[in-house]
Scaffold this motif. Structure first.
Motif, PDB file in Angstrom:
ATOM      1  N   TYR A 166      48.543   4.869  46.366  1.00  0.00           N
ATOM      2  CA  TYR A 166      47.423   4.573  45.473  1.00  0.00           C
ATOM      3  C   TYR A 166      46.149   4.298  46.277  1.00  0.00           C
ATOM      4  N   LEU A 183      43.144   5.312  37.732  1.00  0.00           N
ATOM      5  CA  LEU A 183      44.328   5.279  38.589  1.00  0.00           C
ATOM      6  C   LEU A 183      44.756   3.836  38.860  1.00  0.00           C
ATOM      7  N   PHE A 199      49.971  14.466  43.525  1.00  0.00           N
ATOM      8  CA  PHE A 199      50.247  13.101  43.072  1.00  0.00           C
ATOM      9  C   PHE A 199      50.787  13.059  41.644  1.00  0.00           C
ATOM     10  N   GLU A 200      50.171  13.827  40.746  1.00  0.00           N
ATOM     11  CA  GLU A 200      50.519  13.727  39.324  1.00  0.00           C
ATOM     12  C   GLU A 200      51.698  14.607  38.923  1.00  0.00           C
ATOM     13  N   LEU A 201      51.913  15.720  39.633  1.00  0.00           N
ATOM     14  CA  LEU A 201      52.956  16.655  39.219  1.00  0.00           C
ATOM     15  C   LEU A 201      54.106  16.776  40.215  1.00  0.00           C
ATOM     16  N   ASP A 223      46.479   2.615  35.809  1.00  0.00           N
ATOM     17  CA  ASP A 223      47.845   3.142  35.751  1.00  0.00           C
ATOM     18  C   ASP A 223      48.767   2.376  36.693  1.00  0.00           C
ATOM     19  N   LYS A 253      37.719   8.098  37.562  1.00  0.00           N
ATOM     20  CA  LYS A 253      39.091   8.546  37.790  1.00  0.00           C
ATOM     21  C   LYS A 253      39.836   7.537  38.676  1.00  0.00           C
ATOM     22  N   ILE A 312      45.382  15.707  43.685  1.00  0.00           N
ATOM     23  CA  ILE A 312      45.694  15.179  42.349  1.00  0.00           C
ATOM     24  C   ILE A 312      46.931  15.877  41.792  1.00  0.00           C
ATOM     25  N   ASN A 313      47.036  17.171  42.016  1.00  0.00           N
ATOM     26  CA  ASN A 313      48.193  17.929  41.548  1.00  0.00           C
ATOM     27  C   ASN A 313      49.474  17.438  42.219  1.00  0.00           C
TER      28      ASN A 313
END
Length: 503
Positions: A369, A388, A353-355, A391, A384, A350-351
Motif C-alpha cells: 500500500y 486506496l 495490484f487490483e487484478l 480500502d 485515487k 494498478i492492474n
C-alpha cells in the motif's frame, strides 16, 4: 580430541577475572503525542500501554552518567521503586529501554537481583551480556559471563552474543577463545557451534582467519552446506568473488550440494556491481544444474535492475520467473510495483495490484500500500491514493504506518489542502491509528506549513518535536525562525534561538 585453537593460531588470550556481579533488570517502548489543531492522544508505537507507570517510575530515579553502583543504591533506597511488583516482562522491557546506557542497565539489573523472591530470566541475563558487549564494556562482559557460568546459566544463545560482540569489537581471537572453552560451559563443539564461530568471524570480515580455523577443525567436525554458504557470503563481503565461486566447487568435494542460497549470494554480489551479464550467466547455470532460482533470487535481481534504471529488463523478469515455475510472493510484487512506478507504468501497476495479485492469491502488506500510495501521489492522483487508503482501512488486511501517510501529507501541502484534508489526515494518524510522527514527517510539515504562511501551526509542531526529544534539523530551525520573526512572534523566536544554541 579437538585441540584448543589458541595453540594453533597467533593470538593473545584473555583470562576470566573473578566474578564481581550479582544481577538483574528491564525495558520499555516510548510514547508520543502530536501537536494538532484537533484532539490528540498518547500511545506507544504498537498501541500498547504495558507497565508504563512502573517503568517510568524506575527510569525517573536513574540519573544518566551515574555509576552502576550509585544507581543500585539509589533504587535500593527508594520506597516507591521497591513497592513495584517485578516480573520478567517488566525487567526485560526496562533492559531494552537502557540498551544504549550500560551503567543504568547494570545498576537496575543488580537492583532487581537484590529484591527478595525475584530471580532473573535467562533472557534478561543474555540481554545484559549483549548490552555490555555492544557498549564495548568487554571486561565487564567477561565478568558477567563468568557469573552466569557459576550459576549454570550460559546457553548457546549467550555464547552467540559474546562471540559476536568480541568479533565486532575487533577481538576475534577472544571469540575463538570462547569457542575453545565451550565444554567448560557444558556446551558441545559440533557443526552448529563451529558454524556460529565461522559466521561470526565472516560477518566481521575476518574471512581468512575463519578459513584457517576451518582447516584446523574440519578433520574433527564435519562441515555442512551452511558452513560453505557462510564462506561464500564472507568472500563476497570482502570483494573476493573468485574464492566464493571456488567454494561452490569445494562444497561438492565434501558431498554438500550447492543450494539456491549459494548461488543467490554470488548473484547479489554481481547485482551490487551492476554486472548483469554475470547475473544472467549464473541464473542460466542454476537452471542447468537443477538448482532453480527462487523468488528471493528474482526479487534481488529485479530490485538491482530497477535501481540501475534498466526498467525494461526488470519488467521481463516476471515472465522468466513464470517460465521457471517460481511462484511470486508479496515482496516480489512490492518490488515489481516499485519498478513499474519508477518506469511511469502507473496503469500497469494498478492492474497488477487490483487484478493480478488477487488472482494468484497473493495478499498485499503495508509496504504494498505504501508503494501504491506514493506512486499515485507522485503522479498527481491524490484522490485515487485516498481511496486506496480507505480500502486499506476497510479491508483490515494490514495497518497503515507513518510512511503510508507521508506522500499524502506532502501532496496536501503541495495542493494547499491544509485546513481540510491535512487536518483530517493528521487526526486519523493520531486518533484512529495511534501513530507518532518521525523526524522526516515533522520536517515535511514544518517546511510545508511555513511555505503556506502557517508558521503558528509549524511552531506548535516544533515544540511537539522538542517535547518528544526529537531534534529538528538545523535548516528546519533556521526556516522556522525566519518565519516567526517575520510575523513578529518574538517569544517563539527567542525559544527557537535558545534551542539552536544548544545544538
Amino acid at each position: 580430541m579437538i585441540y584448543p585453537l589458541q595453540n594453533c593460531l597467533r593470538s593473545t588470550w584473555f583470562l576470566f577475572k573473578p566474578s564481581i556481579l550479582c544481577s538483574r533488570f528491564r525495558a520499555y517502548s516510548g510514547f508520543s503525542t502530536l501537536a494538532l489543531p484537533v484532539e490528540s492522544s498518547r500511545f506507544t508505537g504498537s498501541g500498547e500501554l504495558i507497565g508504563r507507570c512502573d517503568i517510568d517510575t524506575i527510569v525517573s530515579k536513574v540519573h544518566a552518567g551515574s555509576s552502576d553502583d550509585e544507581i543500585l543504591q539509589s533504587l535500593m533506597n527508594d520506597r516507591e521503586c521497591n513497592s513495584i511488583q517485578l516480573s520478567h516482562d517488566l525487567i526485560e522491557k526496562l533492559l531494552h529501554r537502557f540498551k544504549d546506557d550500560w551503567k543504568s542497565a547494570l545498576g537496575a539489573f543488580k537492583w532487581a537481583a537484590s529484591r527478595p523472591g525475584y530471580n532473573h530470566s535467562r533472557q534478561a541475563y543474555d540481554m545484559m551480556v549483549d548490552i555490555l558487549g555492544r557498549m564495548k564494556q568487554m571486561d565487564r562482559m567477561k565478568d558477567f559471563l563468568e557469573e552466569m557460568h557459576q550459576g549454570h546459566l550460559v546457553t548457546f544463545n549467550t555464547i552467540a552474543k559474546v562471540m559476536r560482540r568480541f568479533a565486532g569489537a575487533g577481538k576475534w581471537e577472544n571469540a575463538v577463545k570462547i569457542f575453545d572453552e565451550l565444554e567448560t560451559f557444558g556446551l558441545e563443539k559440533n557443526t552448529e557451534s563451529m558454524n556460529l564461530l565461522l559466521d561470526t568471524l565472516c560477518k566481521e570480515k575476518y574471512v581468512e582467519e575463519a578459513r584457517d580455523i576451518f582447516l584446523l577443525l574440519k578433520s574433527h567436525i564435519a562441515p555442512d552446506a551452511y558452513t560453505f554458504n557462510i564462506f561464500i557470503h564472507g568472500w563476497c563481503k570482502i570483494n573476493r568473488v573468485e574464492e566464493a565461486q571456488w567454494t561452490i566447487q569445494e562444497m561438492r568435494g565434501h558431498s554438500c550440494q550447492p543450494c539456491v542460497i549459494s548461488y543467490s549470494t554470488i548473484i547479489q554480489f554481481f547485482c551490487c556491481r551492476n554486472n548483469f551479464q554475470k547475473v544472467y550467466e549464473l541464473l542460466d547455470a542454476m537452471t542447468a544444474q537443477g538448482c532453480a532460482p527462487n523468488v528471493v533470487t528474482f526479487t534481488t535481481v529485479m530490485g538491482s535492475l530497477s535501481k540501475a534504471e534498466r526498467f525494461e529488463e526488470a519488467l521481463q523478469l516476471p515472465l522468466r520467473m513464470k517460465t521457471a515455475g517460481c511462484r511470486p510472493d508479496t515482496l516480489f510484487y512490492n518490488c515489481l510495483l516499485h519498478t513499474m512506478g519508477r518506469a511511469g507504468r502507473v496503469k500497469d501497476a494498478i492492474n497488477v495490484f487490483e487484478l493480478e495479485m488477487p488472482k494468484v492469491g497473493v495478499a498485499p502488506n503495508t509496504s504494498t500500500y505504501n508503494c501504491m500510495v506514493a506512486m499515485l501521489c507522485h503522479h498527481a492522483q491524490q484522490q485515487k491514493a485516498l481511496s486506496l487508503l480507505q480500502d486499506m482501512e476497510n479491508l483490515k488486511i494490514c495497518k497503515p504506518e507513518v510512511q503510508t501517510y507521508y506522500p499524502l501529507l506532502k501532496s496536501c501541502l503541495k495542493t494547499g489542502k491544509i485546513d481540510s484534508l491535512l487536518s483530517k489526515l493528521l487526526n486519523d494518524m493520531v486518533n484512529k491509528h495511534h501513530l507518532s510522527l518521525n523526524i522526516s514527517a515533522y520536517s515535511l510539515l514544518i517546511h510545508g506549513l511555513c511555505r503556506a504562511n502557517r508558521c503558528e501551526w509549524a511552531y506548535n509542531l516544533f515544540e511537539e518535536m522538542i517535547s518528544k526529544d526529537i531534534t529538528p534539523y538545523h535548516r528546519t530551525c533556521r526556516l522556522l525562525l525566519d518565519e516567526v520573526k517575520a510575523k513578529n512572534l518574538y517569544d517563539a523566536a527567542e525559544k527557537i534561538e535558545g534551542f539552536m544554541k544548544k545544538l
